[in-house]
Design a protein around this motif. Structure first.
Motif, PDB file in Angstrom:
ATOM      1  N   GLN A 195       0.819  -1.212   0.000  1.00 48.49           N
ATOM      2  CA  GLN A 195       0.000   0.000   0.000  1.00 48.49           C
ATOM      3  C   GLN A 195       0.857   1.269   0.000  1.00 48.49           C
ATOM      4  O   GLN A 195       0.424   2.312  -0.487  1.00 48.49           O
ATOM      5  CB  GLN A 195      -0.975  -0.001   1.182  1.00 48.49           C
ATOM      6  CG  GLN A 195      -0.355  -0.247   2.539  1.00 48.49           C
ATOM      7  CD  GLN A 195      -0.107   1.018   3.325  1.00 48.49           C
ATOM      8  OE1 GLN A 195      -0.556   2.076   2.946  1.00 48.49           O
ATOM      9  NE2 GLN A 195       0.622   0.902   4.422  1.00 48.49           N
ATOM     10  N   VAL A 196       2.099   1.199   0.495  1.00 46.09           N
ATOM     11  CA  VAL A 196       2.981   2.370   0.442  1.00 46.09           C
ATOM     12  C   VAL A 196       3.350   2.678  -1.007  1.00 46.09           C
ATOM     13  O   VAL A 196       3.328   3.839  -1.439  1.00 46.09           O
ATOM     14  CB  VAL A 196       4.255   2.142   1.296  1.00 46.09           C
ATOM     15  CG1 VAL A 196       5.217   3.317   1.135  1.00 46.09           C
ATOM     16  CG2 VAL A 196       3.880   1.957   2.756  1.00 46.09           C
ATOM     17  N   GLU A 197       3.674   1.648  -1.785  1.00 43.17           N
ATOM     18  CA  GLU A 197       3.937   1.837  -3.213  1.00 43.17           C
ATOM     19  C   GLU A 197       2.730   2.467  -3.894  1.00 43.17           C
ATOM     20  O   GLU A 197       2.855   3.397  -4.697  1.00 43.17           O
ATOM     21  CB  GLU A 197       4.242   0.495  -3.886  1.00 43.17           C
ATOM     22  CG  GLU A 197       5.710   0.166  -3.979  1.00 43.17           C
ATOM     23  CD  GLU A 197       5.961  -1.157  -4.680  1.00 43.17           C
ATOM     24  OE1 GLU A 197       5.332  -1.426  -5.715  1.00 43.17           O
ATOM     25  OE2 GLU A 197       6.803  -1.929  -4.189  1.00 43.17           O
ATOM     26  N   ALA A 198       1.564   1.952  -3.584  1.00 43.83           N
ATOM     27  CA  ALA A 198       0.345   2.460  -4.211  1.00 43.83           C
ATOM     28  C   ALA A 198       0.139   3.935  -3.883  1.00 43.83           C
ATOM     29  O   ALA A 198      -0.143   4.757  -4.765  1.00 43.83           O
ATOM     30  CB  ALA A 198      -0.859   1.640  -3.765  1.00 43.83           C
ATOM     31  N   MET A 199       0.286   4.293  -2.611  1.00 41.27           N
ATOM     32  CA  MET A 199       0.040   5.671  -2.191  1.00 41.27           C
ATOM     33  C   MET A 199       1.040   6.637  -2.813  1.00 41.27           C
ATOM     34  O   MET A 199       0.690   7.757  -3.184  1.00 41.27           O
ATOM     35  CB  MET A 199       0.108   5.774  -0.663  1.00 41.27           C
ATOM     36  CG  MET A 199      -0.968   5.006   0.080  1.00 41.27           C
ATOM     37  SD  MET A 199      -2.616   5.680  -0.121  1.00 41.27           S
ATOM     38  CE  MET A 199      -2.458   7.232   0.749  1.00 41.27           C
TER      39      MET A 199
END
Length: 355
Positions: A195-199
């Motif tokens: 989710q960090v990559e996505a954000m």
């Protein structure tokens, strides 16, 4: 650049097991969209259907307005970057990047121009005569991305390209991919479970769960106004505090502690009483800035250098707060904490959807 449209796209195996359930979404020209979700949620399957590597059981995929359901992968004008770099070990980096163009009978002068341009962009132009075995993981991934760039496709598809890298290199490559998108202005669909990559990468995020699209919005909207319990619990590190509650007389009752809710949230909650109360750790403070006061006790502290995560007991439940690095109170210490009204969330316990 091109747009990508999915209309009620489904995927079933043997006509019985459905793994992707009627996905609708649009990716605009030049947009970077990230599919995110846990393992098995259908994100890679959805990407492979866009690429033509998986058949579509129902619905329609359009690239630049053209229906491509029956179009072969090589004719969709897309380029895909996989988790496995898939480089030819016996070929130089130059030949790896040029291979696809040679298959398409592209003139050698044009191949050289494209490969050198892509290599300069990725800062690997000084190593084009090396072979993959002489490269680090990050350098190999750059070559794989360069091989996609030289194709000059309408759409780039990235399938968890950084998952084989260590944490520091993932952070560096994430930054490189974001810069690359800004320079190319390309349409990119990117799959990750992180989710960090996505954000950090996305213009918009499609959050998937069990083959369903749960939310499709900007990173800010996904984080600040999650559409469902799943989104709230999946995004953020640490994730949103989520506590079962009853809504009574304008309050969320967390066990035996009543928290005053903002009027608009009470109105949206309606007559149903069983909900889940949510608030993110950064929206809990130790100073009164107009928040809702709640009596609490310190349970544990987790110093992280720049900040300290503090778990507070509020009645029978626990809430995690982001506090300053100087926080030093001992476990068991009584403390009033303040919850920001504007950052409170309620989710319907039955459906899991935000009210």
């Amino acid at each position: 650049m091109a747009s990508v449209e999915l209309h009620q796209v489904t995927k079933s195996y043997d006509g019985k097991t459905t793994v992707v359930h009627g996905i609708d979404l649009e990716v605009a020209h030049g947009e970077m969209v990230v599919f995110v979700g846990p393992s098995g949620c259908g994100k890679s399957t959805l990407l492979r259907m866009i690429a033509g590597l998986e058949g579509i059981s129902g619905g329609e995929v359009r690239i630049d307005g053209r229906r491509v359901n029956e179009v072969a992968p090589r004719d969709r004008d897309i380029a895909m970057v996989f988790q496995d770099y898939a480089l030819y070990p016996h070929k130089t980096l130059y030949d790896n990047m040029a291979f696809g163009l040679r298959l398409r009978k592209t003139p050698e002068t044009e191949i050289r121009t494209r490969v050198l341009d892509a290599a300069r962009l990725l800062r690997i132009d000084h190593m084009l005569e090396r072979k993959p075995s002489a490269l680090s993981g990050g350098q190999r991934q750059r070559v794989a991305i360069g091989r996609a760039i030289v194709r000059q496709p309408k759409v780039f598809l990235f399938d968890e390209p950084l998952s084989n890298l260590d944490a520091q290199l993932r952070t560096e490559m994430r930054s490189e991919i974001k810069k690359l998108h800004q320079r190319l202005g390309a349409t990119i669909i990117y799959v990750t479970h992180d989710q960090v990559e996505a954000m950090t990468l996305a213009d918009r995020i499609a959050v998937l769960s069990a083959g369903n699209k749960v939310q499709y919005a900007t990173p800010q909207d996904v984080y600040n106004t999650p559409a469902a319990l799943f989104v709230a619990s999946f995004t953020g590190s640490p994730p949103m505090n989520l506590v079962p509650c009853r809504v009574e007389a304008g309050h969320a009752v967390l066990g035996d502690v009543a928290v005053t809710l903002p009027p608009d949230l009470v109105q949206r909650a309606g007559a149903a009483q069983s909900h889940t109360f949510g608030i993110r750790p950064e929206n809990i403070s130790l100073a009164d800035h107009g928040g809702v006061p709640v009596p609490a006790h310190v349970v544990i502290t987790e110093p992280l250098g720049a900040e300290t995560l503090v778990t507070f007991a509020v009645g029978a439940c626990e809430l995690v707060a982001r506090c300053s690095a100087s926080f030093r109170e001992a476990p068991g210490s009584a403390r009033t904490i303040y919850l920001a009204s504007a950052a409170m969330h309620l989710f319907d316990s039955a459906s899991g959807l935000a009210v």
